[in-house]
Design an enzyme around this catalytic site. Structure first.
Site, short mmCIF file in Angstrom:
data_model
loop_
_atom_site.label_atom_id
_atom_site.label_comp_id
_atom_site.label_asym_id
_atom_site.label_seq_id
_atom_site.Cartn_x
_atom_site.Cartn_y
_atom_site.Cartn_z
N SER A 1 31.37 54.32 53.96
CA SER A 1 32.18 54.89 55.03
C SER A 1 31.31 55.30 56.22
CB SER A 1 32.94 56.11 54.50
OG SER A 1 33.76 56.64 55.51
N SER B 1 39.54 57.00 57.55
CA SER B 1 39.34 58.37 57.08
C SER B 1 37.99 58.38 56.38
CB SER B 1 40.46 58.77 56.13
OG SER B 1 40.38 60.15 55.86
N GLU B 2 37.09 59.25 56.83
CA GLU B 2 35.69 59.10 56.44
C GLU B 2 35.41 59.46 54.98
OE1 GLU B 2 36.72 61.21 58.82
OE2 GLU B 2 35.64 63.13 58.75
N ASN B 3 36.43 59.97 54.28
CA ASN B 3 36.24 60.14 52.83
C ASN B 3 36.39 58.82 52.08
OD1 ASN B 3 38.99 60.49 53.68
ND2 ASN B 3 39.52 61.07 51.60
N GLY B 4 36.70 57.74 52.79
CA GLY B 4 36.64 56.43 52.14
C GLY B 4 37.88 55.59 52.19
#
Lengths: 235, 219, 235, 219
Positions: free
Chosen positions: B87, B45-48
């Site tokens: 990320s 998940s690209e928010n980390g």
């Protein structure tokens, strides 16, 4: 002796003046510096340029600053559901610079790491590339993007110590550490402020050298934007 | 014709053991429900977050733990948390094996448009431009035609682009198609009960049909 | 199911062939991948290009590979006290590329973050700048330096889990996390290998996505290069 | 004339409360012993530590905890550990307030040479080139003349450079000098018992002497 600890949000933001450029940590409403945002609203500082991945919702987070028309320009990757934002944008009151999320993060990193510019393929061949230098490395095109230059970075951490060291919790980390590194002056609000020495040096996400002011925030609402759950039963 | 769930189910067959996968919002999110048993897949998940788990049980929501769609989620054994720069660093460095996302339009040379409709309120590209510019393997999950009945597989995108020459595969309610390196949509499979002629009618871009085209199987 | 866990150093380095480019973590002798180095010595693989901040000492670390003349080229910032290194360099057997330590670290970071090149002021106006592109940003000159391109990165961590996640201890962290991100194939040896789920996701320094092979090393010597102490009495 | 310890002691007076300081090997290391009481200084070690403490007590050495000189050290309350990329990131971003290092030569325009002597075995520049290129405030601690009796304060460096136009201040056994923005060594203080004439004789580069030059005080 120099003391990074301030009494609260009001003191932390005391010298943020009209026209300042601010970075604000958080992803959606997760990990946003609630105390400082509320203080900025109270202080009525205007004409701000805000670098933040999102712009809050109508009645929370950066949305509160939009309600008070304190923001001249937003630099974000996604501005989500925010009726007041839309109204100001369409009426021309608000300037918006939409940039890819990775570009946003990496321009923060560049500032924190003293790199004047970085290369990213994000946006090549799109309107994001307009006016930007394109450079080919190993057969692939990249845009040159510049490090941000922000007067203040305002971040929210889980724990912090009096030396300015920060630890983040779960995905509320997001943009906070990279913005903490990128501000000329970095303000950190934390859920729990402890004495220097209480945090394990190996587990510190943001070393204190990057943090100029720190305080223990209060009354965190930590609002959830999309509450999704499953039933307790299997499946 | 396939339902959204069936599109997701078909895409899940493309996922291999050991893959790190980024799932976009919409149909791609559903893919997580159909990952084959016995293979190990890690969702980014690209928010980390690496190792995104299912939604939390009621009462166990954690405001500090969300995915890129801002939904409350959980972690799994082996999860790791990192900041946004790392990320997108791992995305740019092509450490993520597969990216699955939705689209408004895809062109026959692999361009994608999925972030902006002129005249409508623009919400922003989020991480989509980074993902499509960097990923080595991108599958688009979308409807073959839009609500007005117009094909979304075009000779050239009409909407502002998200990325150029990046889409490799498309799965719609009608078909599975590869985007050919030299341009064109190569028909690989058709949905049950859907004729090649119907797919042809629904595809504005160049459709390449070679040999026998089997119906998709979801077993 | 894909399994990142290998039996030991021999299996981890099984496909490192003559002529490979390796990154090796560590600063001096601190945090070096002892097990893998010993296995490389045993395997007698030759003509290696080694990217490592230092080159070990005569009888430990990378020095052991130098003794066996396995290294064609070293890319380092400081090669310290190493008689065999000096002999091979002066005789022309060994090629050495000395680069600034920050440039070394940032070229690793660039590889791990998918940035083809970075800008640094280090070396401007010196022989390090020879043949390199110089670019001025805001009145200051920077060199453009390229991301490293290494076949393998070999790192040493304190703890790791079966998903490949790594945690480092104290200053043995140094180059290890940035090199771990930078290898096409990354091999991690750890002092303690645990099951996925035993490490706190917030405290992981290197996410498992960057690590392809992992094993629990053995017989760590952890030699100290400069043992400096003070007396137990005050002062 | 000043001893090495006294050079270090004089330099320590330049350190202000709240400073983050990077100390090079040699005389600069000694500066840590003379940091004024009552001020809070954090030492950065470029191998990845903020808050470097004293050497460990015998038997408490930790092979995993060393400084950039590879010496065993300790941490202090408030210390933090980070990787080499972040370490040089904070150096490049000028978060480190003061860098103190040794030199073989300094030129009157602020160039420094301290890493390589042609014909001798070259050990490498380590972090020195990063430090001198980035630091906003650099003090050189060195002997005024080399072992052959030749001045190390030159019109132009003869050795391969480490960095250009970067040195702001020099402290030697004879004097304290600023490097002027327009070029030249401005004499600020002289060591007890050292005459301006002697400093002049020992300085090959342009020496600027204006007004009264006081003897250094170390109280």
């Amino acid at each position: 002796m120099i003391n990074k600890v301030v009494s609260g949000a009001e003191e932390a933001i005391r010298d943020i003046a009209d026209g300042a450029t601010l970075m604000l940590g958080g992803f959606g409403l997760c990990g946003i510096p609630e105390n400082c945002i509320n203080a900025l609203v109270k202080k009525q500082v205007k004409q701000l340029t805000c670098i933040s991945n999102n712009a809050g919702v109508d009645d929370f987070g950066i949305g509160l600053m939009l309600q008070q028309r304190q923001i001249k320009k937003m630099i974000s990757s996604y501005v989500g559901e925010n009726a007041e934002f839309e109204r100001q944008l369409l009426s021309g009151e608000l300037e918006v610079d939409l940039i890819p999320q990775g570009t946003l993060a990496t321009r923060c990193l560049a500032a924190g790491y003293g790199m004047p510019a970085i290369f990213t393929p994000a946006g090549v061949g799109t309107e994001v590339a307009e006016g930007k230098e394109i450079r080919n490395f190993n057969g692939k095109d990249y845009l040159m993007e510049y490090a941000f230059d922000a007067d203040f970075a305002i971040v929210k951490a889980w724990k912090g110590d009096t030396a300015g060291n920060l630890m983040f919790r779960s995905t509320s980390r997001n943009f906070n550490p990279v913005m903490a590194m990128a501000g000329k002056i970095t303000i950190a609000e934390v859920e729990e402020l402890v004495e220097a020495g209480e945090l394990d040096p190996d587990h510190i996400h943001t070393p204190g050298i990057y943090v100029h002011r720190i305080f223990q925030g209060k009354d965190y609402e930590k609002r959830i934007e999309q509450r999704t759950v499953r039933k307790s039963a299997v499946g | 014709m396939f339902s959204k769930e069936e599109i997701a189910q078909r895409i899940a067959k493309e996922i291999k053991d050991g893959y790190y996968v980024n799932l976009g919002i919409g149909i791609p999110t559903l893919v997580a429900n159909y990952i084959p048993k016995g293979i190990n897949v890690v969702l980014q998940s690209e928010n980390g977050l690496l190792g995104m788990g299912p939604f939390p049980f009621e009462g166990e929501e954690d405001a500090d733990l969300i995915n890129a769609g801002k939904q409350t989620i959980t972690t799994l054994p082996g999860s790791s948390i990192f900041d946004s720069a790392m990320s997108f660093g791992m995305i740019r460095a092509q450490k993520v094996d597969l990216t699955i996302l939705g689209a408004m339009e895809v062109s026959e040379n692999g361009d994608i448009a999925n972030w902006k409709i002129p005249g409508k309120m623009v919400k922003g590209m989020g991480g989509a431009m980074d993902l499509v510019a960097s990923a080595k393997n991108i599958i688009v999950a979308m409807q073959h035609v839009n609500k007005a009945g117009e094909s979304k597989l075009l000779p050239k995108c009409t909407l502002p682009l998200t990325g150029v020459k990046c889409i490799k595969k498309i799965v719609t309610e009608l078909a599975v198609l590869d985007v050919l390196p030299e341009g064109g949509f190569k028909l690989l499979e058709r949905a049950p009960g859907v004729s090649i002629e119907f797919i042809q009618q629904s595809t504005a871009g160049r459709l390449v049909v070679e040999g026998e085209i089997l119906e998709m199987r979801l077993d």
